[in-house]
Design a protein around this motif. Structure first.
Motif, mmCIF file in Angstrom:
data_model
loop_
_atom_site.group_PDB
_atom_site.id
_atom_site.type_symbol
_atom_site.label_atom_id
_atom_site.label_comp_id
_atom_site.label_asym_id
_atom_site.label_seq_id
_atom_site.Cartn_x
_atom_site.Cartn_y
_atom_site.Cartn_z
ATOM 1 N N ALA A 146 0.901 -1.170 -0.085
ATOM 2 C CA ALA A 146 -0.067 0.042 -0.043
ATOM 3 C C ALA A 146 0.890 1.182 -0.062
ATOM 4 N N VAL A 147 0.360 2.574 -0.377
ATOM 5 C CA VAL A 147 0.990 3.822 0.027
ATOM 6 C C VAL A 147 0.688 4.001 1.574
ATOM 7 N N TYR A 148 1.639 4.316 2.288
ATOM 8 C CA TYR A 148 1.510 4.579 3.982
ATOM 9 C C TYR A 148 1.728 6.005 4.060
ATOM 10 N N TYR A 149 0.673 6.594 4.765
ATOM 11 C CA TYR A 149 0.566 7.895 4.991
ATOM 12 C C TYR A 149 0.699 8.201 6.519
ATOM 13 N N CYS A 150 1.292 9.373 6.820
ATOM 14 C CA CYS A 150 1.618 9.755 8.144
ATOM 15 C C CYS A 150 0.557 11.009 8.328
ATOM 16 N N ALA A 151 0.005 10.967 9.420
ATOM 17 C CA ALA A 151 -0.850 12.150 9.694
ATOM 18 C C ALA A 151 -0.770 12.530 11.378
ATOM 19 N N ALA A 152 -1.100 13.909 11.425
ATOM 20 C CA ALA A 152 -1.101 14.370 12.650
ATOM 21 C C ALA A 152 -2.508 14.672 13.051
ATOM 22 N N GLY A 153 -2.641 14.701 14.386
ATOM 23 C CA GLY A 153 -4.086 14.765 14.921
ATOM 24 C C GLY A 153 -4.298 15.151 16.193
ATOM 25 N N THR A 154 -5.524 15.524 16.396
ATOM 26 C CA THR A 154 -5.967 15.906 17.914
ATOM 27 C C THR A 154 -6.935 15.070 18.488
ATOM 28 N N PHE A 155 -7.159 15.067 19.590
ATOM 29 C CA PHE A 155 -8.451 14.388 20.324
ATOM 30 C C PHE A 155 -9.356 15.127 20.762
ATOM 31 N N ARG A 156 -10.592 15.128 20.320
ATOM 32 C CA ARG A 156 -11.707 16.033 20.495
ATOM 33 C C ARG A 156 -12.985 15.005 20.662
ATOM 34 N N GLY A 195 2.601 10.584 1.547
ATOM 35 C CA GLY A 195 2.728 8.897 1.499
ATOM 36 C C GLY A 195 3.984 8.533 1.043
ATOM 37 N N THR A 196 4.223 7.287 1.139
ATOM 38 C CA THR A 196 5.277 6.297 0.646
ATOM 39 C C THR A 196 5.051 5.055 0.478
ATOM 40 N N GLN A 197 5.374 4.529 -0.691
ATOM 41 C CA GLN A 197 5.073 3.245 -1.385
ATOM 42 C C GLN A 197 5.717 1.988 -0.716
#
Length: 120
Positions: A92-102, A113-115
């Motif tokens: 797969a293409v792997y994606y990094c994400a940054a987020g918050t908890f609400r 992404g990186t393959q």
């Protein structure tokens, strides 16, 4: 704003290992939860793993539990995904994400992404 750049993807044989990295820049990295997602051809993007900004609490999809390990180095503004015992279905293409908890996680920023390709 947070900018995310993934690296470390490639071609590996089944049973092999890869370590993905995600370098973050911009706003305070350590205040965000970080996650890895993946998208295989013809499929929707799916959650892989996440790590909380404090205490480093981790959570994994059942499909990768026991094989993948997420970690973060706040001093280097980097999150990692160590992938062991890789299977062709991990391709797969792997994606990094940054987020918050609400109440639930909201993934606000994404890398390109990186393959990762796992051959049988």
């Amino acid at each position: 704003q947070v900018q995310l750049v993934e690296s470390g993807g490639g071609l590996v044989q089944a049973g092999g290992s890869l370590r993905l990295s995600c370098a973050a820049s911009g706003r305070t990295f350590s205040s965000y939860a970080m996650g890895w997602f993946r998208q295989a051809p013809g499929k929707e993007r799916e959650f892989v793993a996440r790590i909380a900004w404090s205490l480093g609490i981790t959570y994994y999809a059942d499909s990768v539990k026991g094989r993948f390990t997420i970690s973060r180095d706040n001093a280097k503004n980097t999150v990692y995904l160590q992938m062991n015992s890789l299977k062709p279905e991990d391709t797969a293409v792997y994606y990094c994400a940054a987020g918050t908890f609400r109440g639930s996680y909201s993934w606000d920023y994404w890398g390109l992404g990186t393959q990762v390709t796992v051959s049988s």
